[in-house]
Motif scaffolding. Structure first.
Motif, PDB file in Angstrom:
ATOM      1  N   CYS A  39     -28.614 -28.451 -22.990  1.00 27.01           N
ATOM      2  CA  CYS A  39     -29.446 -29.083 -22.675  1.00 27.01           C
ATOM      3  C   CYS A  39     -28.643 -29.690 -21.852  1.00 27.01           C
ATOM      4  CB  CYS A  39     -30.276 -29.903 -23.434  1.00 27.01           C
ATOM      5  SG  CYS A  39     -31.880 -29.170 -24.464  1.00 27.01           S
ATOM      6  N   ALA A  40     -28.726 -29.688 -20.408  1.00 28.41           N
ATOM      7  CA  ALA A  40     -28.546 -30.055 -18.955  1.00 28.41           C
ATOM      8  C   ALA A  40     -29.083 -31.378 -18.191  1.00 28.41           C
ATOM      9  CB  ALA A  40     -28.315 -29.217 -18.416  1.00 28.41           C
ATOM     10  N   THR A  41     -28.695 -32.665 -18.798  1.00 22.17           N
ATOM     11  CA  THR A  41     -29.625 -34.047 -18.437  1.00 22.17           C
ATOM     12  C   THR A  41     -28.669 -34.957 -17.491  1.00 22.17           C
ATOM     13  OG1 THR A  41     -28.513 -34.977 -20.530  1.00 22.17           O
ATOM     14  CG2 THR A  41     -30.310 -33.922 -20.568  1.00 22.17           C
ATOM     15  N   VAL A  42     -29.658 -35.674 -16.797  1.00 22.31           N
ATOM     16  CA  VAL A  42     -28.773 -36.910 -16.253  1.00 22.31           C
ATOM     17  C   VAL A  42     -29.611 -38.337 -16.649  1.00 22.31           C
ATOM     18  CG1 VAL A  42     -28.362 -35.090 -14.170  1.00 22.31           C
ATOM     19  CG2 VAL A  42     -31.061 -36.739 -14.349  1.00 22.31           C
ATOM     20  N   THR A  43     -28.523 -39.750 -16.552  1.00 17.99           N
ATOM     21  CA  THR A  43     -29.996 -40.517 -16.968  1.00 17.99           C
ATOM     22  C   THR A  43     -31.273 -41.364 -15.300  1.00 17.99           C
ATOM     23  OG1 THR A  43     -28.044 -41.382 -16.164  1.00 17.99           O
ATOM     24  CG2 THR A  43     -28.210 -41.363 -18.523  1.00 17.99           C
ATOM     25  N   CYS A 114     -27.978 -24.140 -13.082  1.00 15.75           N
ATOM     26  CA  CYS A 114     -27.996 -25.895 -13.036  1.00 15.75           C
ATOM     27  C   CYS A 114     -26.390 -27.177 -12.807  1.00 15.75           C
ATOM     28  CB  CYS A 114     -29.248 -25.747 -13.960  1.00 15.75           C
ATOM     29  SG  CYS A 114     -29.103 -27.773 -14.191  1.00 15.75           S
ATOM     30  N   ILE A 115     -25.825 -26.358 -14.616  1.00 15.26           N
ATOM     31  CA  ILE A 115     -24.764 -26.275 -14.325  1.00 15.26           C
ATOM     32  C   ILE A 115     -23.796 -26.772 -12.308  1.00 15.26           C
ATOM     33  CG2 ILE A 115     -21.644 -26.741 -14.976  1.00 15.26           C
ATOM     34  CD1 ILE A 115     -24.358 -27.982 -16.746  1.00 15.26           C
ATOM     35  N   GLU A 139     -27.218 -19.149  -3.911  1.00 14.01           N
ATOM     36  CA  GLU A 139     -28.125 -19.077  -3.993  1.00 14.01           C
ATOM     37  C   GLU A 139     -28.488 -20.993  -4.596  1.00 14.01           C
ATOM     38  OE1 GLU A 139     -30.082 -17.003  -6.888  1.00 14.01           O
ATOM     39  OE2 GLU A 139     -30.286 -15.306  -5.888  1.00 14.01           O
ATOM     40  N   SER A 140     -27.433 -21.541  -4.896  1.00 15.42           N
ATOM     41  CA  SER A 140     -27.248 -22.417  -5.281  1.00 15.42           C
ATOM     42  C   SER A 140     -26.991 -23.474  -4.409  1.00 15.42           C
ATOM     43  CB  SER A 140     -26.690 -22.854  -6.427  1.00 15.42           C
ATOM     44  OG  SER A 140     -27.341 -21.777  -7.924  1.00 15.42           O
TER      45      SER A 140
END
Length: 879
Positions: A39-43, A114-115, A139-140
């Motif tokens: 999972c890629a997460t941010v606070t 996403c990374i 594309e990113s």
């Protein structure tokens, strides 16, 4: 996947104030399928922290748990494995490399995308994206200044943006001027809308007011365009003017290029010419040395060696491509080949002449060695020839045919020379072994024209004489058969041992020196054999030497070792037959000589094998050692056969058997010879065979003896064997020594008991009858009531043996024992003392029977123990 994403957000990340942006279902590469989620997460709180979290389903229930988390700043490389083909595998390089396999390529691509975006927005660090499609990264890429993330997950990232200070101030002013917004949002919205319309109208009026300024700007632009057109016209004229200059410069440049190319070619041509001149030009002095150099003097040999090395370097120079097409190079190579052929032929002829001259020179020195047991020294010849060693190495590498021819000629000349020397040497050794020339004729040796010659066939025809004939021919010092060891003096054996040792001591340095010379002169490797396939090698007597497949290539080390061995076999082909003839002669002179030869040859074989186990000397001596071992075994077998063939006289007493004495002599001699010898095990095996034969045949002779009692033959001979083994202390015969002692003791006791039954024969028979009745069950005190064994019968028997009769019986017994025993073993007093003890034991036994079977009868013997001691002592002293 959406449901799982919401569940993970709710259960795991929301409680930790984190937002889940991307998820991928993975399992570890190469292992069992144990799925988990990355999972890629941010606070949600600032400063924002970006993480990659591994989530795994719990084993105990249907819920997920957080297993491990990595900070995105620790990520160094993202490897997608393949940028073109679809591949679900990818690697993440944190503090170590984690290999993953995604459930689908689409999930993998979305996660990597996403990374990428998170890295661009929050980290601004160089994470390497390897094997990632450029289209995926394009594309990113962000499309605006303030826009970093697009798409569904990006909108979630931009859902919350913090207001800057100016925006906060404007909103506060607006809120203060519009207090109704707190209670009525719709009124507040209408007011904002009216103010916006007012602003739009003001903007339109401002645009219309600036139209005059726009017209002025357009006029200025038209004037600028006209100026530009004029500048372009001038530039065109300048370009036309420069065109002719450009053409001239191009011509100059082309001319300079041709000049430079010509100079370059000249430099290269000069370099090639210098290379050929420096590497393919042979000095005139070298050419003269090769054509006319003196091969007999040291200075001439050195000049020829240097010239040959220089010629070899010129011929082996590595020519560059195209050199071999030049006529001058071809002519020079042809010239070199002619020089090589000419010098190789001249060198081969000279060395052949040296070999022939050596044979003549050495033959002249044979006369002075013919009377001495020494071999001529070849060191001066080797020393002179070693001056040509480098030239032989040159010949080996340039013309192997002539090298091989020289090798064969050397072997032919030297083999004939060594054969004469070695045969004369062995003839001297044979005469020294047999004594005078007259005695040597008995062994097939004769003198002819002052020169010693040997008849090996006569040695082979020597017949073995019988022991009776050998003893009858006392006038001859030596016999033609296998003689008994007792017929020869120790000095003769010592002389034979010294001669045999001198023969081996002369042969060993001769072979080693020749082998070392062959290795050095013919440049053959004789040590450090390496594994490898042997090249073709034919027999040296009728074929060629070991020959390599490519005449210019050196022989492998194993083939060179084999070549040395084959050369040594050809040169010294007479050594092994001569040694075998000498061994046969020594064995005919005295079969015990095989003991000396076995020890000496074993030592020399051991020494040679320590130097080189595969050398000619080691192999040859090893073969001869086998022959000596066979002779030694035959010597042992002959001794055992002689034991079995022993016949004893029926009219005289036996005494110590001849083969018992011969075993004593053999063992004493063998112990002195084999002291600290390498082949002690062979002697121990021979001891075992011999002692078994002695034991068996002593018993056989004892059983056949008619004049001497069996017990006496066994007692005397086993006493002698025991004394011999005790004196020599032969460790391998300890068990036989104990057995000999036991047999001696048993037969001594048996002989004593048998002999003592005769002096008191009737008394013995009477008490034997008493013991028989007791054995039948009659009580001892009731024996006296038996008619044949009553007291009167006992008194009658005792009266027949008064002291005088007893002494007379013992005297007769002493005389009889003296006739049975032999003088050399000196066992009479031992036997007589044992008889005395046995007689006293019988006396006590008789008195005990009288006391038990005839109690209170008052019957006693008419002589006492003291009387027995006095009788025995006086009888022994009187004789």
């Amino acid at each position: 996947m959406t449901a799982i994403k919401h569940a993970l957000q709710r259960d795991i990340f929301t409680p930790n104030d984190e937002r889940l942006l991307s998820i991928v279902n993975v399992c570890k590469a190469g292992k069992k399928k144990k799925n988990c989620f990355l999972c890629a997460t941010v606070t949600t709180e600032r400063p924002v922290q970006v993480k990659v979290v591994k989530v795994k389903k719990s084993d105990k229930g249907d819920f997920y748990k957080r297993q491990i988390a990595w900070a995105l700043r620790d990520l160094a490389v993202v490897d997608a494995k393949d940028a073109i083909k679809e591949n679900p595998e990818f690697d993440l390089h944190f503090e170590k490399i984690y290999k993953w396999v995604a459930s689908s390529t689409a999930e993998k691509n979305a996660f990597i995308s996403c990374i990428w975006k998170l890295n661009q927005r929050y980290l601004r660090k160089k994470i390497d994206f390897v094997n990632v499609s450029s289209q995926l990264l394009e594309e990113s890429v962000p499309s605006g200044e303030n826009q970093s993330v697009t798409g569904g997950d990006e909108e979630a990232v931009d859902e919350y943006q913090e207001l800057n200070a100016r925006e906060e101030q404007d909103i506060e002013i607006m809120m203060e001027g519009c207090e109704c917004a707190i209670s009525n949002a719709e009124a507040f919205a209408e007011r904002l809308s009216r103010e916006l319309q007012v602003l739009d109208g003001a903007n339109i009026q401002s645009i219309m007011a600036s139209e005059k300024q726009v017209n002025i700007l357009m006029k200025l632009l038209d004037e600028a365009l006209k100026e530009v057109d004029q500048i372009e016209l001038k530039l065109s004229s300048y370009e036309e003017m420069l065109q002719s200059v450009k053409e001239q410069m191009d011509q100059i440049s082309e001319s300079n290029h041709l000049i430079h190319l010509s100079n370059t070619n000249n430099v290269k041509l000069l370099s090639e010419i210098e290379f050929l001149v420096n590497h393919m030009d042979l000095a005139k002095g070298h050419i003269k040395a090769l054509q006319e150099g003196d091969l007999a003097s040291s200075r001439g040999i050195e000049a020829c060696t240097n010239a040959a090395d220089a010629l070899l370097q010129c011929m082996n120079v590595a020519l560059r491509p195209g050199h071999d097409m030049l006529l001058a190079v071809k002519e020079q190579q042809q010239h070199f080949s002619e020089l090589r052929e000419q010098f190789a032929r001249r060198l081969a002829n000279h060395l052949n002449n040296v070999f022939v001259q050596q044979g003549h020179d050495q033959s002249s020195t044979l006369a002075q060695h013919s009377v001495e047991l020494t071999l001529p020294n070849h060191h001066p010849f080797h020393r002179d020839l070693l001056r040509y060693a480098k030239l032989m190495e040159w010949l080996k590498s340039t013309d192997y045919g002539k090298y091989e021819g020289l090798t064969k000629n050397y072997m032919d000349y030297l083999s004939r020379l060594y054969e004469r020397e070695i045969k004369d040497f062995f003839e001297v050794a044979k005469i020294k072994m047999t004594g005078t020339t007259k005695e040597s004729k008995k062994f097939g040796l004769h003198g002819s024209s002052g020169k010693l010659t040997g008849s090996t066939s006569s040695l082979n025809k020597l017949s073995v004489q019988s022991s009776g004939n050998r003893r009858s021919q006392s006038s001859s010092l030596l016999d033609m058969g296998n003689m008994s060891a007792s017929d020869l003096d120790v000095a003769d054996r010592t002389k034979f041992d010294k001669i045999f040792e001198q023969v081996l001591s002369e042969l060993e340095p001769l072979c080693l020196a020749e082998q070392d010379f062959i290795s050095k002169f013919f440049k053959l490797q004789q040590h450090q054999s390496m594994p490898g396939s042997m090249t073709e090698a034919e027999d040296l007597d009728g074929g060629t030497l070991a020959r390599q497949h490519n005449s210019g290539a050196p022989l492998p080390v194993s083939s060179e070792k084999d070549m040395i061995r084959q050369m040594m076999i050809k040169i010294f082909r007479c050594i092994e037959p001569e040694l075998n003839n000498l061994i046969a002669l020594g064995d005919k002179i005295d079969s015990f000589n095989s003991l000396y030869m076995l020890v000496k040859m074993s030592h020399h074989v051991w020494t040679a094998q320590n130097v080189d186990p595969a050398s000619f000397l080691s192999t040859t001596l090893g073969n001869v050692l086998v022959t000596i071992k066979r002779n030694f075994d035959k010597c042992i077998s002959n001794q055992i056969r002689q034991m079995e063939e022993v016949k004893i006289s029926k009219k005289s007493k036996v005494g110590i058997l001849p083969f018992v004495t011969e075993f004593e002599e053999f063992a004493g001699l063998a112990e002195s010879i084999f002291k600290n010898a390498e082949r002690r095990g062979d002697l121990d095996k021979a001891y075992t065979k011999l002692i078994r034969g002695v034991f068996v045949n002593v018993e056989k002779v004892a059983n056949e003896s008619q004049k001497t009692p069996r017990d006496v033959v066994m007692m005397e001979n086993f006493h002698h064997i025991f004394a011999t083994l005790s004196r020599l202390k032969i460790s391998c015969l300890e068990a036989e020594k104990k057995e000999a002692k036991q047999k001696y003791t048993d037969h001594l006791q048996s002989y004593v008991i048998y002999s003592l039954g005769q002096p008191l024969e009737k008394l013995n028979h009477f008490f034997e009858g008493v013991e028989a009745r007791v054995a039948q069950g009659i009580r001892e005190e009731e024996v006296s009531y038996q008619l044949a064994f009553n007291k009167q019968e006992l008194r009658k028997v005792i009266k027949e043996y008064p002291g005088k009769e007893v002494k007379k019986g013992l005297d007769n017994l002493y005389k009889k024992v003296d006739k049975h025993l032999c003088e050399e073993e000196n066992l009479l007093q031992v036997v007589w003392h044992s008889m005395q003890d046995e007689f006293i034991r019988q006396y006590k036994h008789f008195e005990g029977l009288i006391a038990r079977c005839y109690p209170g009868s008052g019957v006693t013997m008419e002589f006492t123990i003291q009387d027995i001691l006095d009788y025995c002592s006086s009888i022994a002293q009187s004789h």
